[in-house]
Design a protein around this motif. Structure first.
Motif, mmCIF file in Angstrom:
data_model
loop_
_atom_site.group_PDB
_atom_site.id
_atom_site.type_symbol
_atom_site.label_atom_id
_atom_site.label_comp_id
_atom_site.label_asym_id
_atom_site.label_seq_id
_atom_site.Cartn_x
_atom_site.Cartn_y
_atom_site.Cartn_z
ATOM 1 N N ALA A 1 12.060 6.288 0.984
ATOM 2 C CA ALA A 1 12.667 5.449 -0.056
ATOM 3 C C ALA A 1 12.790 3.985 0.367
ATOM 4 C CB ALA A 1 14.043 5.994 -0.423
ATOM 5 N N ASN A 2 12.843 3.731 1.673
ATOM 6 C CA ASN A 2 13.051 2.375 2.203
ATOM 7 C C ASN A 2 12.050 2.084 3.312
ATOM 8 O OD1 ASN A 2 15.837 1.706 0.892
ATOM 9 N ND2 ASN A 2 16.065 3.740 1.779
ATOM 10 N N PRO A 3 10.779 1.883 2.974
ATOM 11 C CA PRO A 3 9.761 1.704 4.011
ATOM 12 C C PRO A 3 10.012 0.500 4.922
ATOM 13 C CG PRO A 3 8.838 1.305 1.833
ATOM 14 C CD PRO A 3 10.209 1.851 1.639
ATOM 15 N N SER A 4 10.783 -0.462 4.463
ATOM 16 C CA SER A 4 11.096 -1.611 5.321
ATOM 17 C C SER A 4 11.980 -1.214 6.488
ATOM 18 C CB SER A 4 11.789 -2.709 4.511
ATOM 19 O OG SER A 4 10.922 -3.221 3.535
ATOM 20 N N ALA A 5 12.543 -0.018 6.447
ATOM 21 C CA ALA A 5 13.387 0.459 7.542
ATOM 22 C C ALA A 5 12.576 1.174 8.625
ATOM 23 C CB ALA A 5 14.475 1.393 7.007
ATOM 24 N N ILE A 6 11.256 1.258 8.450
ATOM 25 C CA ILE A 6 10.405 1.857 9.468
ATOM 26 C C ILE A 6 10.155 0.815 10.545
ATOM 27 C CG2 ILE A 6 8.164 2.911 9.990
ATOM 28 C CD1 ILE A 6 8.025 3.731 7.010
ATOM 29 N N ARG A 7 10.362 1.197 11.789
ATOM 30 C CA ARG A 7 10.119 0.283 12.901
ATOM 31 C C ARG A 7 8.648 -0.092 12.906
ATOM 32 N NH1 ARG A 7 10.808 1.428 19.139
ATOM 33 N NH2 ARG A 7 10.788 -0.717 19.861
ATOM 34 N N ARG A 8 8.376 -1.329 13.206
ATOM 35 C CA ARG A 8 7.009 -1.815 13.138
ATOM 36 C C ARG A 8 6.703 -2.731 14.309
ATOM 37 N NH1 ARG A 8 10.298 -3.286 8.952
ATOM 38 N NH2 ARG A 8 10.793 -5.479 8.864
ATOM 39 N N PRO A 9 5.424 -2.850 14.573
ATOM 40 C CA PRO A 9 4.287 -2.173 13.961
ATOM 41 C C PRO A 9 4.185 -0.730 14.440
ATOM 42 C CG PRO A 9 3.519 -3.470 15.791
ATOM 43 C CD PRO A 9 5.000 -3.751 15.652
ATOM 44 N N LEU A 10 3.338 -0.005 13.765
ATOM 45 C CA LEU A 10 3.060 1.368 14.138
ATOM 46 C C LEU A 10 1.542 1.522 14.176
ATOM 47 C CD1 LEU A 10 5.059 4.388 13.031
ATOM 48 C CD2 LEU A 10 2.602 4.558 13.291
ATOM 49 N N ILE A 11 1.052 2.019 15.291
ATOM 50 C CA ILE A 11 -0.385 2.259 15.439
ATOM 51 C C ILE A 11 -0.573 3.687 15.929
ATOM 52 C CG2 ILE A 11 -2.507 1.607 16.644
ATOM 53 C CD1 ILE A 11 -1.385 -1.221 16.902
ATOM 54 N N ASP A 12 -1.358 4.443 15.173
ATOM 55 C CA ASP A 12 -1.642 5.832 15.521
ATOM 56 C C ASP A 12 -3.024 5.900 16.151
ATOM 57 O OD1 ASP A 12 -2.043 8.555 15.697
ATOM 58 O OD2 ASP A 12 -1.320 8.978 13.670
ATOM 59 N N LEU A 13 -3.053 6.126 17.458
ATOM 60 C CA LEU A 13 -4.316 6.224 18.185
ATOM 61 C C LEU A 13 -4.794 7.666 18.313
ATOM 62 C CD1 LEU A 13 -3.547 3.659 21.039
ATOM 63 C CD2 LEU A 13 -4.983 3.299 19.013
ATOM 64 N N ASP B 1 0.793 -1.229 0.000
ATOM 65 C CA ASP B 1 0.000 0.000 0.000
ATOM 66 C C ASP B 1 0.825 1.279 0.000
ATOM 67 O OD1 ASP B 1 -2.330 -1.642 0.255
ATOM 68 O OD2 ASP B 1 -1.956 -1.775 2.407
ATOM 69 N N GLY B 2 2.148 1.152 0.121
ATOM 70 C CA GLY B 2 3.012 2.327 0.153
ATOM 71 C C GLY B 2 3.039 2.982 1.520
ATOM 72 N N VAL B 3 3.850 3.997 1.630
ATOM 73 C CA VAL B 3 3.984 4.736 2.879
ATOM 74 C C VAL B 3 3.214 6.045 2.744
ATOM 75 C CG1 VAL B 3 5.605 5.852 4.447
ATOM 76 C CG2 VAL B 3 6.259 3.745 3.294
ATOM 77 N N PRO B 4 2.258 6.304 3.613
ATOM 78 C CA PRO B 4 1.530 7.570 3.549
ATOM 79 C C PRO B 4 2.461 8.719 3.969
ATOM 80 C CG PRO B 4 0.758 6.234 5.397
ATOM 81 C CD PRO B 4 1.795 5.428 4.681
ATOM 82 N N ALA B 5 2.925 9.476 2.997
ATOM 83 C CA ALA B 5 3.944 10.518 3.232
ATOM 84 C C ALA B 5 3.518 11.521 4.298
ATOM 85 C CB ALA B 5 4.268 11.222 1.929
ATOM 86 N N ASP B 6 2.262 11.957 4.265
ATOM 87 C CA ASP B 6 1.807 12.935 5.257
ATOM 88 C C ASP B 6 1.811 12.338 6.659
ATOM 89 O OD1 ASP B 6 -0.292 11.224 4.453
ATOM 90 O OD2 ASP B 6 -1.828 12.681 5.018
ATOM 91 N N ARG B 7 1.436 11.087 6.769
ATOM 92 C CA ARG B 7 1.442 10.425 8.078
ATOM 93 C C ARG B 7 2.866 10.202 8.571
ATOM 94 N NH1 ARG B 7 -3.396 8.244 10.089
ATOM 95 N NH2 ARG B 7 -5.072 8.466 8.602
ATOM 96 N N LEU B 8 3.750 9.785 7.672
ATOM 97 C CA LEU B 8 5.135 9.551 8.062
ATOM 98 C C LEU B 8 5.749 10.832 8.627
ATOM 99 C CD1 LEU B 8 7.550 7.662 8.256
ATOM 100 C CD2 LEU B 8 8.080 8.201 5.868
ATOM 101 N N ALA B 9 5.510 11.945 7.976
ATOM 102 C CA ALA B 9 6.032 13.225 8.467
ATOM 103 C C ALA B 9 5.422 13.570 9.829
ATOM 104 C CB ALA B 9 5.740 14.332 7.452
ATOM 105 N N ASP C 1 19.233 13.184 10.408
ATOM 106 C CA ASP C 1 18.463 14.225 11.065
ATOM 107 C C ASP C 1 17.038 14.052 10.554
ATOM 108 O OD1 ASP C 1 18.389 15.309 8.484
ATOM 109 O OD2 ASP C 1 19.765 16.941 8.950
ATOM 110 N N ASP C 2 16.137 14.933 10.904
ATOM 111 C CA ASP C 2 14.744 14.780 10.487
ATOM 112 C C ASP C 2 14.597 14.649 8.972
ATOM 113 O OD1 ASP C 2 13.918 14.877 13.113
ATOM 114 O OD2 ASP C 2 13.194 16.943 13.014
ATOM 115 N N ALA C 3 15.207 15.544 8.225
ATOM 116 C CA ALA C 3 15.055 15.550 6.769
ATOM 117 C C ALA C 3 15.671 14.302 6.139
ATOM 118 C CB ALA C 3 15.679 16.810 6.173
ATOM 119 N N ARG C 4 16.869 13.952 6.569
ATOM 120 C CA ARG C 4 17.540 12.772 6.004
ATOM 121 C C ARG C 4 16.811 11.482 6.377
ATOM 122 N NH1 ARG C 4 22.621 12.574 4.019
ATOM 123 N NH2 ARG C 4 23.130 10.712 5.229
ATOM 124 N N ALA C 5 16.319 11.403 7.600
ATOM 125 C CA ALA C 5 15.580 10.214 8.037
ATOM 126 C C ALA C 5 14.258 10.089 7.285
ATOM 127 C CB ALA C 5 15.336 10.269 9.537
#
Length: 119
Positions: A84-96, A35-43, A74-78
């Motif tokens: 570019a590498n969504p598999s590098a996002i720590r998981r799971p992630l739940i936004d309550l 489903d891809g990474v929701p850019a607005d949510r990631l930020a 830093d924030d921008a580089r991360a």
């Protein structure tokens, strides 16, 4: 319904999904690979939790990246790295909404007030 973000084929995700099911918490999976990474949510997640909490530095994806991509984050580089590498996002992630759960911690999850609509 509660949405859990991560990657379908991940041992930690499997444990987290089993925990939710055992506690009768209905959820749907948002698979970064499908489903891809929701850019607005990631930020937003990065703003709320910090890039240090979101970058899975112990994971295979991160460790295989060239040092020039992983050094001096830093924030921008991360943000660029995780986009570019969504598999590098720590998981799971739940936004309550009021709380952001990053990673699976059974003890912490046991103390969470889960939304009633998801039960």
């Amino acid at each position: 319904m509660l949405r859990i973000y991560g990657i379908k084929r991940c041992d930690t995700m499997a444990r987290a999904q089993a925990w939710l099911a055992d506690h009768q918490i209905a959820f749907e999976l948002h698979d970064y690979k499908k489903d891809g990474v929701p850019a607005d949510r990631l930020a937003d997640w990065m703003r709320r939790a910090g890039w240090q909490a979101l970058v899975n530095t112990r994971g295979t994806t991160f460790r295989k990246l060239p040092p020039e991509q992983t050094a001096d984050l830093d924030d921008a580089r991360a943000l660029a790295l995780l986009t570019a590498n969504p598999s590098a996002i720590r998981r799971p992630l739940i936004d309550l909404g009021s709380e952001l759960l990053v990673g699976f911690d059974e003890q912490r999850w046991s103390g969470v007030r889960w939304p009633e609509v998801s039960r």
